[in-house]
Design a protein around this motif. Structure first.
Motif, mmCIF file in Angstrom:
data_model
loop_
_atom_site.group_PDB
_atom_site.id
_atom_site.type_symbol
_atom_site.label_atom_id
_atom_site.label_comp_id
_atom_site.label_asym_id
_atom_site.label_seq_id
_atom_site.Cartn_x
_atom_site.Cartn_y
_atom_site.Cartn_z
ATOM 1 N N THR A 55 12.026 5.150 -9.134
ATOM 2 C CA THR A 55 13.447 5.142 -9.483
ATOM 3 C C THR A 55 14.255 4.165 -8.646
ATOM 4 O O THR A 55 15.439 3.945 -8.936
ATOM 5 C CB THR A 55 14.054 6.548 -9.313
ATOM 6 O OG1 THR A 55 13.908 6.963 -7.947
ATOM 7 C CG2 THR A 55 13.368 7.557 -10.223
ATOM 8 N N ALA A 56 13.665 3.587 -7.589
ATOM 9 C CA ALA A 56 14.396 2.659 -6.723
ATOM 10 C C ALA A 56 13.482 1.515 -6.327
ATOM 11 O O ALA A 56 12.249 1.630 -6.394
ATOM 12 C CB ALA A 56 14.922 3.376 -5.480
ATOM 13 N N SER A 57 14.086 0.409 -5.914
ATOM 14 C CA SER A 57 13.290 -0.738 -5.490
ATOM 15 C C SER A 57 14.088 -1.560 -4.493
ATOM 16 O O SER A 57 15.311 -1.417 -4.365
ATOM 17 C CB SER A 57 12.882 -1.604 -6.685
ATOM 18 O OG SER A 57 14.024 -2.182 -7.296
ATOM 19 N N VAL A 111 10.510 8.024 -5.252
ATOM 20 C CA VAL A 111 9.463 7.000 -5.236
ATOM 21 C C VAL A 111 10.132 5.643 -5.401
ATOM 22 O O VAL A 111 10.902 5.436 -6.345
ATOM 23 C CB VAL A 111 8.427 7.236 -6.349
ATOM 24 C CG1 VAL A 111 7.357 6.137 -6.334
ATOM 25 C CG2 VAL A 111 7.767 8.604 -6.185
ATOM 26 N N ALA A 112 9.836 4.733 -4.472
ATOM 27 C CA ALA A 112 10.456 3.402 -4.472
ATOM 28 C C ALA A 112 9.375 2.339 -4.489
ATOM 29 O O ALA A 112 8.293 2.518 -3.916
ATOM 30 C CB ALA A 112 11.352 3.228 -3.248
ATOM 31 N N LEU A 165 4.526 -2.509 -2.573
ATOM 32 C CA LEU A 165 4.163 -1.170 -2.120
ATOM 33 C C LEU A 165 4.924 -0.117 -2.919
ATOM 34 O O LEU A 165 6.139 -0.229 -3.104
ATOM 35 C CB LEU A 165 4.501 -1.000 -0.634
ATOM 36 C CG LEU A 165 3.964 -2.060 0.342
ATOM 37 C CD1 LEU A 165 4.451 -1.754 1.749
ATOM 38 C CD2 LEU A 165 2.442 -2.101 0.288
ATOM 39 N N ASP A 166 4.227 0.905 -3.375
ATOM 40 C CA ASP A 166 4.856 2.072 -3.989
ATOM 41 C C ASP A 166 4.857 3.189 -2.954
ATOM 42 O O ASP A 166 3.792 3.618 -2.490
ATOM 43 C CB ASP A 166 4.102 2.505 -5.248
ATOM 44 C CG ASP A 166 4.245 1.492 -6.372
ATOM 45 O OD1 ASP A 166 5.082 0.587 -6.253
ATOM 46 O OD2 ASP A 166 3.510 1.606 -7.378
ATOM 47 N N LEU A 167 6.052 3.659 -2.600
ATOM 48 C CA LEU A 167 6.215 4.598 -1.496
ATOM 49 C C LEU A 167 6.877 5.885 -1.962
ATOM 50 O O LEU A 167 7.793 5.860 -2.793
ATOM 51 C CB LEU A 167 7.097 3.982 -0.395
ATOM 52 C CG LEU A 167 6.720 2.595 0.135
ATOM 53 C CD1 LEU A 167 7.779 2.125 1.113
ATOM 54 C CD2 LEU A 167 5.351 2.623 0.776
ATOM 55 N N ARG A 168 6.425 7.007 -1.403
ATOM 56 C CA ARG A 168 7.153 8.267 -1.559
ATOM 57 C C ARG A 168 7.964 8.484 -0.283
ATOM 58 O O ARG A 168 7.413 8.600 0.815
ATOM 59 C CB ARG A 168 6.211 9.442 -1.784
ATOM 60 C CG ARG A 168 6.984 10.753 -2.008
ATOM 61 C CD ARG A 168 6.094 11.944 -2.295
ATOM 62 N NE ARG A 168 5.179 12.181 -1.180
ATOM 63 C CZ ARG A 168 3.858 12.226 -1.318
ATOM 64 N NH1 ARG A 168 3.302 12.005 -2.498
ATOM 65 N NH2 ARG A 168 3.082 12.458 -0.276
ATOM 66 N N ILE A 169 9.278 8.530 -0.447
ATOM 67 C CA ILE A 169 10.181 8.585 0.701
ATOM 68 C C ILE A 169 10.335 10.030 1.173
ATOM 69 O O ILE A 169 10.706 10.916 0.391
ATOM 70 C CB ILE A 169 11.546 7.987 0.324
ATOM 71 C CG1 ILE A 169 11.377 6.517 -0.090
ATOM 72 C CG2 ILE A 169 12.537 8.116 1.482
ATOM 73 C CD1 ILE A 169 12.625 5.900 -0.695
#
Length: 804
Positions: free
Chosen positions: A183-185, A132-133, A112-116
C-alpha cells in the motif's frame, strides 16, 4: 444426456472456481458462462450444485480480499497524506529484486518488500503497524526474514483508478493491492541490516545473490540483464528492447515461465533418477523413479521460489507436482489432469488468482498447448523431414498465441504477427541452448573455466535471440493492432468453447455464430465509446496532474492535457490516457489541448501526439514552434499535418460540436506577457442545451478576476477546479459565479503541495458545492444530454448522481 467426455468433477470445480474469481470484476459475464457450464452439465444436477457453490464461495472470498485491500489502502492514505520522511523498523518479506540504475551507488539497486513493525515519521504522519511497503534503492545484501532499519520518503502507492482501463489490470485498482499487499512505496535514503534472517527463504536469497553476482561477472555486459531475467526473473531491460520482445512475441523466452520450470524440473528428475539407479543399495530396494519424483516435487517449488515466485512459476510448480505425485503413486501422469489441479489449487490458495497477469498467461498458454496437442500429434503422423521437425514448434506456438490473444490484447494494443516465425528461429537458441546453459552456469562456480565457457555460450545464444527480437519488431508487419476485448466478448468466446465441446458436430456453425456475436458486441463497444448527442467529460486519475477526455456531442473526441509525474519514470500517457482511449475504441483524437506548458499537464500529451493521430492541437501560445522540447514536439506534429492553433485563433471563435459549443474564455485575446504560465491557462467552457462544464487548467486568481471582469457567462454544472485545488485558485467570487453542482479536483496521493488546500475546500463547502477528488475516488465521469446531467466516480463503487 451425459456431460461432454472431457468433463470430470475436478474440471468442473476448477472452472467454477475461476469463474467465481472473475465474477468479482465482471459479474454478468462470469454468470453467463456459469449458466452455460450448468447447461452442459444438466445431466448431472449434483455437479451443477457443486459448481455454483464453488463459484459463490470463491466470489465471497475474493470480495473479502478486496474489502481488506480497500481498508488497508485507506488507512495508509490517511496516515500519509503526502510523501513523508520516515524511519522504519521492518522485516523483509520477499526476495530482493535487483534493478540496475546507473545513478545509484553500487549495491543499492534492490527493490525490497517490507512489513513495517514500527515507523517514526515527520509531522503528524503515521504508518499503521503491519503496512507492507515497496522500497527502491535498497541494499542488495539483505535477505528474507532480515530485520532492517530503513530511512525513506514514504507515500501511498498510486492507483490510477480509471474506468475502462484496458491495460491488462483488473477494473478495480485495489486488486493489485490485494494480490501484493503493498500500500506504500518510497526510495531508500539509508538501509541498515539489524538482525539477519534464517531459514529456507534466506538461503534461497543467498543463492540468488550468488548466481546474480556470477552472471554479472562472467556474461558479456550487454547480455547480463538477459541472463538475470531468464534465471532470476529480474526483468531489467531498456524500454526499446523490452518493447522489441513484446512486439516480436518472444517475451516468454526471457521470463521464468511455466515451460522453463517444467523443462528444468524434468531434467533434474531424469538426472537424479539416472544417478540413483547407479546406487545398488537404493536400486535394489525399489523403484528409484518414485524417489526421484518425490524429490522433484520439492525441487519444483524450490525453483519457483528461486526464480522470483511469479504466478506462472507457482502454477507450473503445482502442475508439475501433480504429475510427479501420480508417478509416485504408480499412476500414469496426465497433463490435462495436472493442469486442472494446478488451476483449482491456484484459485483456492488465492481467490483473486485469475487477476494475476502471469498466472493468467500461464493458464491460457498451457490450456492452448494441451488443447492442440492431439491435433498436432495426428498432423505429425506420417510426415518426415523438415515438416515433422517444424510442425510441432509452429503448431505449439500458434496454439499458445491464440489462447493468450485475449489476455495479450488486455495488456497491450497489438498481437505479434511475426511471433510464429520469430519463435521458430529463436526457440532453439533460447530454450535449447541459453536456458540449459544458464542453469549449468549457475552450478559451475567451482570450475572457473567451465563457468566462463557456459557464460560465453549462453551470452552468444541470448545475443542471437535479442537480434531476432529486434529485427522482427522493426518490421511494419510485426504486430496487428486490435482493441482490448470486453467482458462480454470474452464470455461469448467461453460459451462458444462450451458449446463446441457439447456439440462437436456443429462446431463450424458455432464458431461462426460466436464470431458474429463478438462482432456485434464490438459494434456496441464502439458506439458506447464514441457516443453522439451527449457531452461526456472524464477527468482521469493521473496522480498529481491533469488529464481530461471529452466526448463531444457530434461524436468527435477532445483530450485536454495528459498528466505527468515530475521525477518519475511512469508515463501517465501510456499508463492512464492511452489505455482508456483504446478501451473506448478511439484511434483518432480530433482536438488535443495543452492548457499550459507545465510537465504535470503536457508530459502524457506528448506521448499521445507520438502514438495517436491528432487533427488539431490547441495551445495558449506561450510555446514557440521549434524552440525547446515542447516547441520541437509541436513542430513535428505540425509537420505530420496537425493543425496548431493558439489563443489568438481560438478566442472569440466559437467552435460548434453538433448541438454543443466549445468556447475558449482565456487567455483572451492572447497570452499576457509577464504572467505565470498558470494564469495563461486555456480556459474552456463546453455547453450542450441547458448544461455546461467549465475547465480551467491551472488558472489562478489573476486569470479568474479577468474572467469575472469580462462579463462572459461562467455558469456551469461541472467545474474542473483550477490548479488542483490550490489556495491560489477558486476564489469565493469565482466559485459563486460558476455555481457548479459538482467540482472535481485533480490531485495525487503523492503530491508534496498539500492539494487540495483547506481554503479552497471550505469555499466550495460553504457554497454547498459537491466536491470530488481523483486521489480519493479516482476518475470522475460527468455526462449530459443537454437536460439531465449525471456524474460519478466508478472506482469508488456505485456512485452516481444526477441533476434534472
Amino acid at each position: 444426456m451425459r456431460p461432454p467426455r472431457q468433463w470430470t468433477i475436478t474440471t468442473v470445480i476448477a472452472c467454477a472456481l475461476a469463474l467465481g474469481s472473475s465474477a468479482v470484476q465482471a459479474p454478468f459475464a462470469a454468470g453467463a458462462v456459469l449458466v452455460g457450464l450448468s447447461c452442459s452439465l444438466r445431466a448431472r444436477p449434483s455437479w451443477v450444485l457443486i459448481a455454483w457453490v464453488a463459484a459463490a464461495l470463491t466470489l465471497a472470498r475474493a470480495e473479502r480480499r478486496l474489502d481488506e485491500a480497500r481498508r488497508d489502502y485507506a488507512a495508509t492514505r490517511e496516515g500519509l497524506s503526502e510523501p513523508t520522511r520516515c524511519e522504519l523498523s521492518a522485516e523483509v518479506l520477499a526476495s530482493p529484486v535487483v534493478l540496475r540504475r546507473a545513478e545509484r551507488e553500487p549495491g543499492q539497486d534492490a527493490r525490497l518488500d517490507l512489513r513495517i513493525d514500527d515507523a517514526r515519521c515527520e509531522g503528524a504522519a503515521r504508518v499503521p503497524p503491519g503496512t507492507v511497503a515497496r522500497i527502491y534503492g535498497g541494499d542488495e545484501a539483505v535477505r528474507r526474514g532480515d530485520r532492517v532499519l530503513v530511512v525513506t520518503s514514504l507515500a501511498p502507492v498510486r492507483l490510477f483508478a480509471n474506468p475502462e482501463r484496458g491495460d491488462g489490470r483488473s477494473g478495480d485498482p485495489h486488486t493489485r493491492i490485494a494480490l501484493s499487499g503493498i500500500t506504500a512505496s518510497g526510495t531508500a535514503v539509508y538501509v541498515e541490516r539489524l538482525v539477519p534472517g534464517a531459514g529456507p527463504g534466506a538461503w534461497v536469497d543467498a543463492a540468488r545473490a550468488h548466481v546474480r553476482a556470477r552472471i554479472e561477472a562472467t556474461f558479456a555486459p550487454p547480455l547480463a540483464p538477459y541472463g538475470r531475467a531468464l534465471v532470476l526473473g529480474e526483468t531489467d531491460l531498456v524500454d526499446l528492447e523490452r518493447e522489441a520482445f513484446r512486439r516480436s512475441g518472444l517475451a516468454h523466452l526471457l521470463a521464468v515461465s511455466g515451460t522453463h520450470l517444467i523443462l528444468a524440473v524434468l531434467a533434474f528428475v531424469a538426472g537424479l533418477r539416472g544417478l540413483l539407479v547407479r546406487i545398488p543399495a537404493l536400486a535394489a530396494r525399489g523403484d528409484v523413479a518414485r524417489l526421484a519424483a518425490g524429490v522433484g516435487i520439492v525441487a519444483a517449488w524450490a525453483y519457483a521460489d528461486f526464480a522470483g515466485g511469479g504466478g506462472s512459476a507457482y502454477r507450473a510448480a503445482a502442475m508439475m507436482s501433480a504429475a510427479l505425485a501420480a508417478r509416485m503413486l504408480l499412476r500414469r501422469p496426465s497433463g490435462p489432469r495436472s493442469f486442472v489441479w494446478s488451476l483449482a489449487g491456484g484459485v483456492v490458495v488465492e481467490p483473486l488468482a485469475v487477476h494475476d497477469l502471469s498466472f493468467l498467461l500461464s493458464v491460457a498458454a498451457t490450456g492452448g498447448l494441451l488443447g492442440a496437442a492431439p491435433a498436432l500429434r495426428r498432423a505429425a503422423e506420417g510426415r518426415g523431414g523438415l515438416g515433422k521437425l517444424l510442425l510441432p514448434t509452429v503448431g505449439a506456438t500458434l496454439a499458445a498465441t491464440l489462447a493468450c490473444a485475449p489476455v495479450l490484447l488486455g495488456v497491450g494494443p497489438e498481437l505479434p504477427l511475426l511471433g510464429i516465425a520469430a519463435n521458430v528461429m529463436a526457440a532453439p537458441f533460447g530454450e535449447l541452448i541459453a536456458l540449459p546453459t544458464c542453469f549449468a552456469h549457475a552450478l559451475l562456480g567451482f570450475w572457473p573455466a567451465a563457468e566462463q565457457g557456459a557464460a560465453a555460450v549462453a551470452s552468444g545464444a541470448l545475443a542471437v535471440v535479442r537480434g531476432i527480437a529486434l529485427s522482427a519488431s522493426a518490421s511494419p508487419a510485426a504486430a496487428l493492432s486490435l482493441p482490448s476485448p470486453t467482458a462480454g466478448q470474452l464470455a461469448a468466446l467461453a460459451l462458444a468453447v462450451l458449446a463446441c465441446l457439447e456439440a462437436p458436430a456443429f462446431r463450424r456453425r458455432l464458431v461462426v455464430a460466436a464470431l458474429l456475436v463478438v462482432v456485434g458486441l464490438e459494434l456496441v463497444a464502439r458506439r458506447e465509446g464514441a457516443p453522439e448527442g451527449v457531452l461526456r467529460v472524464t477527468v482521469l486519475d493521473v496522480g498529481q496532474g491533469d488529464s481530461l477526455v471529452v466526448d463531444l456531442p457530434d461524436g468527435r473526441l477532445m483530450v485536454i492535457d495528459g498528466g505527468g509525474l515530475v521525477g518519475s519514470p511512469v508515463d501517465t500517457g501510456a499508463r492512464a490516457l492511452l489505455p482508456l482511449l483504446r478501451a473506448r475504441r478511439r484511434s483518432f483524437v480530433d482536438i488535443a489541448v495543452m492548457s499550459h506548458p507545465h510537465p504535470d499537464h503536457y508530459t502524457g500529451l506528448l506521448t499521445l501526439l507520438e502514438r495517436v493521430p491528432v487533427g488539431e492541437l490547441w495551445i495558449p501560445g506561450i510555446v514557440r514552434l521549434g524552440e525547446g522540447q515542447l516547441g520541437v514536439a509541436f513542430a513535428a506534429a505540425a509537420a505530420r499535418g496537425v493543425r496548431v492553433r493558439t489563443a489568438v485563433d481560438l478566442c472569440g471563435a466559437e467552435e460548434r460540436a453538433g448541438e454543443g459549443r466549445i468556447e475558449v474564455l482565456a487567455p483572451c485575446p492572447r497570452v499576457r506577457p509577464g504572467r505565470s504560465a498558470n494564469d495563461n491557462s486555456l480556459v474552456l467552457r463546453l455547453t450542450l442545451g441547458e448544461r455546461a462544464a467549465l475547465l480551467t487548467g491551472d488558472a489562478e486568481r489573476e486569470e479568474e478576476q479577468e474572467l469575472l471582469a469580462a462579463g462572459r457567462p461562467l455558469a456551469a454544472d461541472l467545474l474542473k477546479v483550477g490548479h488542483h485545488g490550490s489556495r491560489t485558485s477558486t476564489s469565493p467570487a469565482f466559485a459563486a459565479a460558476v455555481g457548479p453542482t459538482v467540482a472535481v479536483m485533480s490531485c495525487g496521493v503523492r503530491n508534496r503541495f498539500g492539494h487540495p488546500h483547506r481554503p479552497t475546500v471550505e469555499t466550495l463547502e460553504g457554497l454547498g458545492i459537491e466536491r470530488r477528488r481523483t486521489d480519493r475516488g479516482g476518475a470522475l465521469i460527468w455526462q449530459t444530454d443537454g437536460r439531465i446531467a449525471a456524474w460519478g466516480q466508478p472506482a469508488a463503487g456505485r456512485d452516481q448522481r444526477q441533476r434534472d
